[in-house]
Design a protein around this motif. Structure first.
Motif, short mmCIF file in Angstrom:
data_model
loop_
_atom_site.label_atom_id
_atom_site.label_comp_id
_atom_site.label_asym_id
_atom_site.label_seq_id
_atom_site.Cartn_x
_atom_site.Cartn_y
_atom_site.Cartn_z
N ARG A 155 0.82 -1.22 0.00
CA ARG A 155 0.00 0.00 0.00
C ARG A 155 0.86 1.27 0.00
NH1 ARG A 155 -5.31 -1.44 1.04
NH2 ARG A 155 -5.65 -3.41 2.14
N PRO A 160 -5.07 0.57 -5.37
CA PRO A 160 -5.54 -0.42 -4.39
C PRO A 160 -4.91 -1.77 -4.69
CG PRO A 160 -7.19 -0.11 -6.10
CD PRO A 160 -6.10 0.89 -6.38
N ARG A 161 -4.92 -2.65 -3.74
CA ARG A 161 -4.34 -3.98 -3.96
C ARG A 161 -5.03 -4.73 -5.10
NH1 ARG A 161 -3.41 -6.38 2.19
NH2 ARG A 161 -1.41 -5.31 2.60
#
Length: 220
Positions: A155, A160-161
């Motif tokens: 992060r 975003p992941r």
């Protein structure tokens, strides 16, 4: 770079993917034959020329789209954001060059069919050149994968992941699984344009993730 230009860069990346996908279809698509090499040999001169032009414009558009990725990596350490810019850029340029190598396969295959030569032997040298260029690019993919996946997972970027599901390495590794059970008329489209499909999906996911990036940064 403000939010408007971040969005524009993403759109350019998407358009680049769609253009080179169209270039793939100009070479490979046939409603009857499922042989990619024979379809290239049967393609008209106009289709082969247009496919080459597609590669030129798509590579330019991909490189503009890369600016959006660089913005997403600006919060990371210089080694990551600079590394992603360099290695991703090299790979995107390679997409256009490797597509150009497929034009030589198409041309030699076309001559082989027209003059009743052995198709496999005629295209052998062109295919070997293509394979060598791919082997040179694969280490770049390995390095890029580390530089991209590690900071995103930690992060440390504006992504975003979830963007990792669309990072090109993941769909590239499951290509055979994705294409194995497709019906013939779908297989020729997906298999022929697979690499540019996954890049198009990446830039779509990237654009969605960064569409309201100013709001995201203000909340952070």
């Amino acid at each position: 770079m403000n939010q408007f230009y971040i969005r524009v860069c993403g759109v350019f990346g998407i358009i680049g993917g769609l253009i080179l996908f169209a270039g793939d279809m100009l070479l490979y698509y046939d409603s009857i034959s499922m042989s990619l090499k024979r379809n290239m040999g049967n393609a008209s001169d106009l289709r082969i020329i247009a496919s080459g032009v597609c590669a030129l414009f798509a590579t330019w558009f991909y490189m503009i789209g890369l600016a959006q990725v660089y913005v997403a990596f600006k919060p990371t350490k210089p080694i990551y954001k600079t590394g992603v810019l360099i290695f991703f850029g090299c790979i995107l340029i390679a997409f256009g060059i490797v597509h150009g190598a497929f034009l030589t396969i198409a041309t030699t295959s076309k001559l082989a069919i027209e003059h009743h030569l052995d198709l496999k032997q005629a295209a052998l040298l062109s295919e070997r050149i293509n394979e060598i260029m791919r082997l040179i690019v694969y280490p770049f993919v390995a390095v890029l994968s580390f530089l991209f996946i590690y900071p995103v997972w930690k992060r440390r970027t504006l992504y975003p992941r979830g963007i990792l599901f669309f990072f090109p390495l993941i769909p590239f590794l499951v290509e055979d699984l994705v294409t194995k059970y497709l019906p013939n008329h779908i297989w020729i489209i997906v298999k022929g344009g697979y690499l540019n499909i996954i890049l198009t999906l990446f830039f779509i996911a990237s654009s969605i993730a960064l569409w309201n990036i100013e709001e995201f940064k203000s909340k952070a």
